[in-house]
Design a protein around this motif. Structure first.
Motif, PDB file in Angstrom:
ATOM      1  N   GLU A 150     -38.455  10.262 -11.832  1.00 48.54           N
ATOM      2  CA  GLU A 150     -37.659  10.157 -12.359  1.00 48.54           C
ATOM      3  C   GLU A 150     -36.472  10.478 -11.894  1.00 48.54           C
ATOM      4  O   GLU A 150     -35.371  10.039 -12.392  1.00 48.54           O
ATOM      5  N   TRP A 151     -36.508  11.583 -11.362  1.00 47.04           N
ATOM      6  CA  TRP A 151     -35.238  12.024 -10.915  1.00 47.04           C
ATOM      7  C   TRP A 151     -34.502  10.656  -9.615  1.00 47.04           C
ATOM      8  O   TRP A 151     -33.050  10.409  -9.652  1.00 47.04           O
ATOM      9  N   ALA A 152     -35.658  10.535  -9.052  1.00 42.36           N
ATOM     10  CA  ALA A 152     -35.613   9.733  -7.951  1.00 42.36           C
ATOM     11  C   ALA A 152     -35.058   8.878  -8.504  1.00 42.36           C
ATOM     12  O   ALA A 152     -33.799   8.273  -7.876  1.00 42.36           O
ATOM     13  N   ARG A 153     -35.354   8.076  -9.142  1.00 38.51           N
ATOM     14  CA  ARG A 153     -34.815   6.813 -10.124  1.00 38.51           C
ATOM     15  C   ARG A 153     -33.341   7.006 -10.535  1.00 38.51           C
ATOM     16  O   ARG A 153     -32.977   6.228  -9.916  1.00 38.51           O
ATOM     17  N   ARG A 154     -33.225   8.260 -11.031  1.00 39.25           N
ATOM     18  CA  ARG A 154     -31.915   8.360 -12.021  1.00 39.25           C
ATOM     19  C   ARG A 154     -31.247   8.126 -10.400  1.00 39.25           C
ATOM     20  O   ARG A 154     -30.169   7.783 -11.060  1.00 39.25           O
ATOM     21  N   VAL A 155     -30.861   9.236  -9.766  1.00 34.54           N
ATOM     22  CA  VAL A 155     -29.956   9.268  -8.460  1.00 34.54           C
ATOM     23  C   VAL A 155     -30.184   7.767  -7.637  1.00 34.54           C
ATOM     24  O   VAL A 155     -29.224   7.791  -7.333  1.00 34.54           O
ATOM     25  N   TYR A 156     -30.888   6.938  -7.750  1.00 34.14           N
ATOM     26  CA  TYR A 156     -31.393   5.422  -7.274  1.00 34.14           C
ATOM     27  C   TYR A 156     -29.965   4.347  -7.533  1.00 34.14           C
ATOM     28  O   TYR A 156     -29.205   3.764  -7.047  1.00 34.14           O
ATOM     29  N   TYR A 157     -29.828   5.309  -9.605  1.00 28.30           N
ATOM     30  CA  TYR A 157     -29.530   3.445  -9.892  1.00 28.30           C
ATOM     31  C   TYR A 157     -27.669   3.872  -9.949  1.00 28.30           C
ATOM     32  O   TYR A 157     -27.298   2.624  -9.769  1.00 28.30           O
ATOM     33  N   ALA A 158     -27.962   5.580  -9.964  1.00 26.26           N
ATOM     34  CA  ALA A 158     -26.493   5.896  -9.833  1.00 26.26           C
ATOM     35  C   ALA A 158     -25.617   5.781  -8.248  1.00 26.26           C
ATOM     36  O   ALA A 158     -25.023   5.442  -7.921  1.00 26.26           O
ATOM     37  N   LEU A 159     -26.666   5.891  -7.340  1.00 28.60           N
ATOM     38  CA  LEU A 159     -26.308   5.045  -5.907  1.00 28.60           C
ATOM     39  C   LEU A 159     -25.983   3.492  -5.936  1.00 28.60           C
ATOM     40  O   LEU A 159     -24.972   3.544  -5.317  1.00 28.60           O
ATOM     41  N   ILE A 160     -26.764   3.153  -6.530  1.00 34.05           N
ATOM     42  CA  ILE A 160     -26.308   1.732  -6.501  1.00 34.05           C
ATOM     43  C   ILE A 160     -25.282   1.925  -7.238  1.00 34.05           C
ATOM     44  O   ILE A 160     -24.051   0.527  -7.069  1.00 34.05           O
ATOM     45  N   HIS A 161     -24.821   1.793  -8.803  1.00 31.33           N
ATOM     46  CA  HIS A 161     -23.691   2.377  -9.392  1.00 31.33           C
ATOM     47  C   HIS A 161     -22.706   1.945  -8.695  1.00 31.33           C
ATOM     48  O   HIS A 161     -21.669   1.580  -8.395  1.00 31.33           O
ATOM     49  N   GLU A 162     -22.378   3.188  -7.687  1.00 34.24           N
ATOM     50  CA  GLU A 162     -21.279   3.807  -7.393  1.00 34.24           C
ATOM     51  C   GLU A 162     -21.032   2.340  -5.746  1.00 34.24           C
ATOM     52  O   GLU A 162     -20.075   2.817  -5.312  1.00 34.24           O
ATOM     53  N   ALA A 163     -21.845   2.104  -4.906  1.00 35.86           N
ATOM     54  CA  ALA A 163     -22.148   1.790  -3.845  1.00 35.86           C
ATOM     55  C   ALA A 163     -21.542   0.279  -4.672  1.00 35.86           C
ATOM     56  O   ALA A 163     -20.811  -1.044  -4.126  1.00 35.86           O
ATOM     57  N   ALA A 164     -21.830  -0.403  -5.891  1.00 38.99           N
ATOM     58  CA  ALA A 164     -21.855  -1.637  -6.057  1.00 38.99           C
ATOM     59  C   ALA A 164     -20.365  -1.821  -6.646  1.00 38.99           C
ATOM     60  O   ALA A 164     -19.136  -2.677  -6.268  1.00 38.99           O
ATOM     61  N   ALA A 165     -19.848  -0.467  -6.765  1.00 37.01           N
ATOM     62  CA  ALA A 165     -17.692  -0.449  -7.115  1.00 37.01           C
ATOM     63  C   ALA A 165     -17.337  -0.599  -5.917  1.00 37.01           C
ATOM     64  O   ALA A 165     -16.014  -0.506  -5.717  1.00 37.01           O
ATOM     65  N   GLU A 166     -18.080  -0.703  -4.870  1.00 38.21           N
ATOM     66  CA  GLU A 166     -17.030  -0.847  -3.650  1.00 38.21           C
ATOM     67  C   GLU A 166     -16.996  -2.617  -3.342  1.00 38.21           C
ATOM     68  O   GLU A 166     -16.375  -2.648  -2.343  1.00 38.21           O
ATOM     69  N   ALA A 167     -17.934  -3.110  -3.779  1.00 39.64           N
ATOM     70  CA  ALA A 167     -17.709  -4.611  -3.876  1.00 39.64           C
ATOM     71  C   ALA A 167     -17.245  -5.493  -2.396  1.00 39.64           C
ATOM     72  O   ALA A 167     -16.076  -5.736  -2.308  1.00 39.64           O
ATOM     73  N   PRO A 168     -18.317  -5.133  -1.943  1.00 38.94           N
ATOM     74  CA  PRO A 168     -17.943  -5.391  -0.367  1.00 38.94           C
ATOM     75  C   PRO A 168     -17.630  -7.203  -0.490  1.00 38.94           C
ATOM     76  O   PRO A 168     -18.330  -8.011  -1.319  1.00 38.94           O
ATOM     77  N   ALA A 169     -16.787  -8.087   0.685  1.00 41.17           N
ATOM     78  CA  ALA A 169     -16.859  -9.386   0.482  1.00 41.17           C
ATOM     79  C   ALA A 169     -17.847 -10.573   1.061  1.00 41.17           C
ATOM     80  O   ALA A 169     -18.076 -10.601   0.741  1.00 41.17           O
ATOM     81  N   SER A 170     -18.594  -9.755   2.096  1.00 41.95           N
ATOM     82  CA  SER A 170     -19.507 -10.674   2.500  1.00 41.95           C
ATOM     83  C   SER A 170     -20.682 -10.002   2.655  1.00 41.95           C
ATOM     84  O   SER A 170     -21.470  -8.751   2.654  1.00 41.95           O
ATOM     85  N   ASP A 171     -22.082 -11.258   2.671  1.00 39.91           N
ATOM     86  CA  ASP A 171     -23.632 -10.478   2.780  1.00 39.91           C
ATOM     87  C   ASP A 171     -23.565  -9.423   3.368  1.00 39.91           C
ATOM     88  O   ASP A 171     -24.993  -8.838   3.340  1.00 39.91           O
ATOM     89  N   ALA A 172     -23.492  -9.612   5.074  1.00 42.96           N
ATOM     90  CA  ALA A 172     -23.446  -8.585   5.835  1.00 42.96           C
ATOM     91  C   ALA A 172     -23.125  -7.004   5.351  1.00 42.96           C
ATOM     92  O   ALA A 172     -23.681  -5.999   5.194  1.00 42.96           O
ATOM     93  N   ALA A 173     -21.744  -7.014   4.158  1.00 39.62           N
ATOM     94  CA  ALA A 173     -21.424  -5.978   4.036  1.00 39.62           C
ATOM     95  C   ALA A 173     -22.170  -5.526   3.026  1.00 39.62           C
ATOM     96  O   ALA A 173     -22.189  -3.752   3.192  1.00 39.62           O
ATOM     97  N   VAL A 174     -22.529  -6.356   2.589  1.00 39.69           N
ATOM     98  CA  VAL A 174     -23.841  -6.137   1.223  1.00 39.69           C
ATOM     99  C   VAL A 174     -25.051  -5.415   1.864  1.00 39.69           C
ATOM    100  O   VAL A 174     -25.250  -4.254   1.325  1.00 39.69           O
ATOM    101  N   ASP A 175     -25.285  -5.824   2.783  1.00 37.83           N
ATOM    102  CA  ASP A 175     -26.477  -5.356   3.672  1.00 37.83           C
ATOM    103  C   ASP A 175     -27.051  -4.161   3.944  1.00 37.83           C
ATOM    104  O   ASP A 175     -27.584  -3.496   3.639  1.00 37.83           O
ATOM    105  N   ALA A 176     -25.109  -3.893   4.467  1.00 39.40           N
ATOM    106  CA  ALA A 176     -25.043  -2.493   5.314  1.00 39.40           C
ATOM    107  C   ALA A 176     -25.371  -1.413   3.996  1.00 39.40           C
ATOM    108  O   ALA A 176     -25.397  -0.006   4.218  1.00 39.40           O
ATOM    109  N   LEU A 177     -24.458  -1.865   2.965  1.00 42.72           N
ATOM    110  CA  LEU A 177     -24.355  -1.248   2.079  1.00 42.72           C
ATOM    111  C   LEU A 177     -26.019  -0.693   1.058  1.00 42.72           C
ATOM    112  O   LEU A 177     -26.377   0.582   1.014  1.00 42.72           O
ATOM    113  N   ALA A 178     -26.633  -1.993   1.319  1.00 46.12           N
ATOM    114  CA  ALA A 178     -27.803  -1.639   0.305  1.00 46.12           C
ATOM    115  C   ALA A 178     -28.207  -0.785   2.316  1.00 46.12           C
ATOM    116  O   ALA A 178     -29.371   0.058   0.979  1.00 46.12           O
ATOM    117  N   THR A 179     -28.210  -0.730   3.415  1.00 50.92           N
ATOM    118  CA  THR A 179     -29.135   0.519   3.915  1.00 50.92           C
ATOM    119  C   THR A 179     -28.765   1.195   3.619  1.00 50.92           C
ATOM    120  O   THR A 179     -29.241   2.759   3.219  1.00 50.92           O
TER     121      THR A 179
END
Length: 195
Positions: A150-179
């Motif tokens: 449960e804690w791991a999922r909450r951390v994961y959701y928070a990481l995704i939320h913060e990463a999405a706030a960066e709003a990269p412009a290209s698919d390659a940038a999104v892939d790098a952010l996902a990594t």
């Protein structure tokens, strides 16, 4: 008791018009949340009456936009095959897919009503898929056996939320952010030798 009528499927040209309006609404409302239906119609390249014919009000348009984004969110998770792909592959693909939806539909994702049963159902399905994926990740050794899932999922959701706030412009940038998100989740940010 009569069953409610199932809505007729939209004709292909009508469906394209609705999608064009929704995509324009996302662009326009992301830039200016107070934008009018007229501004959305202009961005979609359709007459104002066309928008009003499809959506009775601005609120109805925003609700449809949120429903559209919620469906894209659900499809993004399903496309990663969280129940069948190897957990490391599925975790990365879910992350990349969800980031694309959250970045591409940021206004709509923020407008998703939490009290609409259909939206709640989709979110429950996504959360259940994520729970199963994290269980598989633990069971296959991707996560430590003592991981608090449960804690791991909450951390994961928070990481995704913060990463999405960066709003990269290209698919390659999104892939790098996902990594980066997956690497941070699995390995943290500290030096394991000093922990």
């Amino acid at each position: 008791m009569a069953m409610p009528a199932t809505p007729k499927p939209l004709r292909a040209d009508t469906e394209r018009t609705v999608r064009r309006i929704l995509e324009a609404a996302e662009r326009v409302l992301s830039a200016n949340p107070a934008a009018t239906m007229e501004q959305i119609a202009a961005a979609a390249g359709v007459a104002r009456t066309t928008v009003h014919r499809r959506f009775a009000s601005r609120d109805a348009l925003i609700t449809a936009l949120a429903a559209w984004a919620t469906q894209r969110f659900h499809e993004a998770v399903d496309a990663a095959r969280p129940d069948t792909a190897p957990p490391a592959v599925a975790l990365y693909q879910v992350t990349a897919n969800v980031l694309r939806v959250k970045i591409g539909w940021s206004f709509a994702m923020g407008a998703v009503p939490t009290d609409v049963p259909e939206v709640a159902h989709v979110h429950a399905e996504v959360l259940a898929a994520c729970e199963r994926l994290f269980t598989r990740a633990r069971d296959t050794g991707l996560l430590r056996p003592d991981t608090d899932l449960e804690w791991a999922r909450r951390v994961y959701y928070a990481l995704i939320h913060e990463a999405a706030a960066e709003a990269p412009a290209s698919d390659a940038a999104v892939d790098a952010l996902a990594t980066r998100v997956v690497h941070t989740l699995l390995h943290g940010i500290g030096d394991s030798a000093t922990a």
